[in-house]
Design a protein around this motif. Sequence first.
Motif, PDB file in Angstrom:
ATOM      1  N   LYS A  93      40.992  42.423  44.856  1.00 19.38           N
ATOM      2  CA  LYS A  93      40.949  41.174  45.635  1.00 19.38           C
ATOM      3  C   LYS A  93      42.209  41.007  46.471  1.00 19.38           C
ATOM      4  CE  LYS A  93      37.903  38.841  42.420  1.00 19.38           C
ATOM      5  NZ  LYS A  93      37.792  37.863  41.343  1.00 19.38           N
ATOM      6  N   ALA A  94      43.362  41.321  45.884  1.00 26.24           N
ATOM      7  CA  ALA A  94      44.618  41.207  46.623  1.00 26.24           C
ATOM      8  C   ALA A  94      44.649  42.199  47.781  1.00 26.24           C
ATOM      9  CB  ALA A  94      45.800  41.428  45.686  1.00 26.24           C
ATOM     10  N   ALA A  95      44.232  43.440  47.521  1.00 31.04           N
ATOM     11  CA  ALA A  95      44.217  44.453  48.571  1.00 31.04           C
ATOM     12  C   ALA A  95      43.272  44.039  49.702  1.00 31.04           C
ATOM     13  CB  ALA A  95      43.800  45.807  48.003  1.00 31.04           C
ATOM     14  N   ALA A  96      42.117  43.501  49.355  1.00 29.06           N
ATOM     15  CA  ALA A  96      41.176  43.040  50.376  1.00 29.06           C
ATOM     16  C   ALA A  96      41.789  41.938  51.233  1.00 29.06           C
ATOM     17  CB  ALA A  96      39.881  42.560  49.724  1.00 29.06           C
ATOM     18  N   ALA A  97      42.498  41.011  50.593  1.00 28.19           N
ATOM     19  CA  ALA A  97      43.130  39.920  51.340  1.00 28.19           C
ATOM     20  C   ALA A  97      44.214  40.456  52.272  1.00 28.19           C
ATOM     21  CB  ALA A  97      43.714  38.895  50.369  1.00 28.19           C
ATOM     22  N   LEU A  98      44.994  41.422  51.802  1.00 30.23           N
ATOM     23  CA  LEU A  98      46.040  42.009  52.645  1.00 30.23           C
ATOM     24  C   LEU A  98      45.431  42.754  53.825  1.00 30.23           C
ATOM     25  CD1 LEU A  98      48.346  43.295  49.784  1.00 30.23           C
ATOM     26  CD2 LEU A  98      48.898  41.468  51.415  1.00 30.23           C
ATOM     27  N   ILE A  99      44.396  43.519  53.559  1.00 31.68           N
ATOM     28  CA  ILE A  99      43.725  44.258  54.632  1.00 31.68           C
ATOM     29  C   ILE A  99      43.093  43.291  55.633  1.00 31.68           C
ATOM     30  CG2 ILE A  99      41.805  45.833  55.144  1.00 31.68           C
ATOM     31  CD1 ILE A  99      42.540  47.192  52.379  1.00 31.68           C
ATOM     32  N   ARG A 100      42.453  42.240  55.120  1.00 31.28           N
ATOM     33  CA  ARG A 100      41.857  41.225  55.991  1.00 31.28           C
ATOM     34  C   ARG A 100      42.917  40.583  56.883  1.00 31.28           C
ATOM     35  NH1 ARG A 100      40.112  37.954  52.359  1.00 31.28           N
ATOM     36  NH2 ARG A 100      38.260  39.152  51.882  1.00 31.28           N
ATOM     37  N   ALA A 101      44.144  40.458  56.365  1.00 25.59           N
ATOM     38  CA  ALA A 101      45.244  39.871  57.132  1.00 25.59           C
ATOM     39  C   ALA A 101      45.856  40.862  58.128  1.00 25.59           C
ATOM     40  CB  ALA A 101      46.322  39.362  56.181  1.00 25.59           C
ATOM     41  N   GLY A 102      45.305  42.075  58.178  1.00 28.89           N
ATOM     42  CA  GLY A 102      45.765  43.058  59.147  1.00 28.89           C
ATOM     43  C   GLY A 102      46.835  44.003  58.632  1.00 28.89           C
ATOM     44  N   LEU A 103      47.069  44.009  57.315  1.00 25.94           N
ATOM     45  CA  LEU A 103      48.083  44.879  56.733  1.00 25.94           C
ATOM     46  C   LEU A 103      47.423  46.117  56.119  1.00 25.94           C
ATOM     47  CD1 LEU A 103      50.028  42.002  55.000  1.00 25.94           C
ATOM     48  CD2 LEU A 103      50.763  43.264  57.034  1.00 25.94           C
ATOM     49  N   ASN A 104      47.672  47.273  56.695  1.00 24.64           N
ATOM     50  CA  ASN A 104      47.141  48.499  56.114  1.00 24.64           C
ATOM     51  C   ASN A 104      47.728  48.650  54.716  1.00 24.64           C
ATOM     52  OD1 ASN A 104      45.624  49.226  58.329  1.00 24.64           O
ATOM     53  ND2 ASN A 104      47.285  50.389  59.259  1.00 24.64           N
ATOM     54  N   THR A 105      46.862  48.750  53.722  1.00 22.29           N
ATOM     55  CA  THR A 105      47.302  48.690  52.327  1.00 22.29           C
ATOM     56  C   THR A 105      46.688  49.819  51.523  1.00 22.29           C
ATOM     57  OG1 THR A 105      47.480  46.282  52.485  1.00 22.29           O
ATOM     58  CG2 THR A 105      47.359  47.219  50.274  1.00 22.29           C
ATOM     59  N   TYR A 106      47.533  50.496  50.748  1.00 21.66           N
ATOM     60  CA  TYR A 106      47.072  51.463  49.765  1.00 21.66           C
ATOM     61  C   TYR A 106      47.258  50.824  48.398  1.00 21.66           C
ATOM     62  CZ  TYR A 106      46.774  55.394  46.622  1.00 21.66           C
ATOM     63  OH  TYR A 106      46.418  56.217  45.588  1.00 21.66           O
ATOM     64  N   ALA A 107      46.174  50.721  47.648  1.00 15.94           N
ATOM     65  CA  ALA A 107      46.191  50.094  46.329  1.00 15.94           C
ATOM     66  C   ALA A 107      45.861  51.163  45.283  1.00 15.94           C
ATOM     67  CB  ALA A 107      45.192  48.945  46.281  1.00 15.94           C
ATOM     68  N   PRO A 108      46.857  51.739  44.616  1.00 14.01           N
ATOM     69  CA  PRO A 108      46.600  52.855  43.709  1.00 14.01           C
ATOM     70  C   PRO A 108      45.676  52.509  42.543  1.00 14.01           C
ATOM     71  CG  PRO A 108      48.842  52.071  43.444  1.00 14.01           C
ATOM     72  CD  PRO A 108      48.276  51.386  44.651  1.00 14.01           C
ATOM     73  N   ILE A 109      45.708  51.289  42.053  1.00 14.07           N
ATOM     74  CA  ILE A 109      44.817  50.930  40.945  1.00 14.07           C
ATOM     75  C   ILE A 109      43.377  50.885  41.445  1.00 14.07           C
ATOM     76  CG2 ILE A 109      44.234  49.198  39.212  1.00 14.07           C
ATOM     77  CD1 ILE A 109      46.917  50.821  38.776  1.00 14.07           C
ATOM     78  N   ALA A 110      43.156  50.317  42.615  1.00 14.54           N
ATOM     79  CA  ALA A 110      41.807  50.286  43.176  1.00 14.54           C
ATOM     80  C   ALA A 110      41.290  51.704  43.383  1.00 14.54           C
ATOM     81  CB  ALA A 110      41.808  49.519  44.495  1.00 14.54           C
ATOM     82  N   HIS A 111      42.157  52.588  43.777  1.00 14.33           N
ATOM     83  CA  HIS A 111      41.786  53.982  44.016  1.00 14.33           C
ATOM     84  C   HIS A 111      41.555  54.737  42.704  1.00 14.33           C
ATOM     85  CE1 HIS A 111      41.927  57.910  46.026  1.00 14.33           C
ATOM     86  NE2 HIS A 111      42.740  58.299  45.058  1.00 14.33           N
ATOM     87  N   SER A 112      42.427  54.542  41.739  1.00  7.41           N
ATOM     88  CA  SER A 112      42.436  55.382  40.542  1.00  7.41           C
ATOM     89  C   SER A 112      41.571  54.895  39.389  1.00  7.41           C
ATOM     90  CB  SER A 112      43.875  55.526  40.041  1.00  7.41           C
ATOM     91  OG  SER A 112      44.677  56.081  41.046  1.00  7.41           O
ATOM     92  N   HIS A 113      41.310  53.605  39.299  1.00  7.72           N
ATOM     93  CA  HIS A 113      40.562  53.043  38.169  1.00  7.72           C
ATOM     94  C   HIS A 113      39.200  53.731  38.015  1.00  7.72           C
ATOM     95  CE1 HIS A 113      38.965  49.932  35.436  1.00  7.72           C
ATOM     96  NE2 HIS A 113      37.888  49.946  36.202  1.00  7.72           N
ATOM     97  N   VAL A 114      38.447  53.803  39.074  1.00  9.03           N
ATOM     98  CA  VAL A 114      37.113  54.397  39.024  1.00  9.03           C
ATOM     99  C   VAL A 114      37.208  55.914  38.856  1.00  9.03           C
ATOM    100  CG1 VAL A 114      34.958  54.722  40.297  1.00  9.03           C
ATOM    101  CG2 VAL A 114      36.118  52.508  40.345  1.00  9.03           C
TER     102      VAL A 114
END
Length: 106
Positions: free
Chosen positions: A25-46
């Motif tokens: 959710k935080a990564a989505a909000a940052l991306i929506r705000a125009g900030l290119n974001t790498y979220a390692p937990i979002a990437h690695s959890h699955v």
Amino acid sequence: MMYLAQPYSASDPAVRRWRFEAGCKAAAALIRAGLNTYAPIAHSHVIASHGLDEMDHAFWMHVDRPYVQWCGVIAVLMLPGWQESKGVAAEIRIACALGKPVIYID
């Protein structure tokens, strides 16, 4: 590029799942705000659930360190447990050693 650091590890799978969801959710909000974001937990959890569940802190830091080095800023998502997280502490240390700014997101 922003690297989103956050706590993840916990003995309770429900806590890990909650932290994963909060990070997404935080990564989505940052991306929506125009900030290119790498979220390692979002990437690695699955991905971890497909044969990497038993990998330890050292393994994941080896995977994530190049992203910390690549990103221009480290954002720390201050979820409960962030101050006790070995991973978050390591990511902050790496960022500071490289002279990268560290910001904190409530």
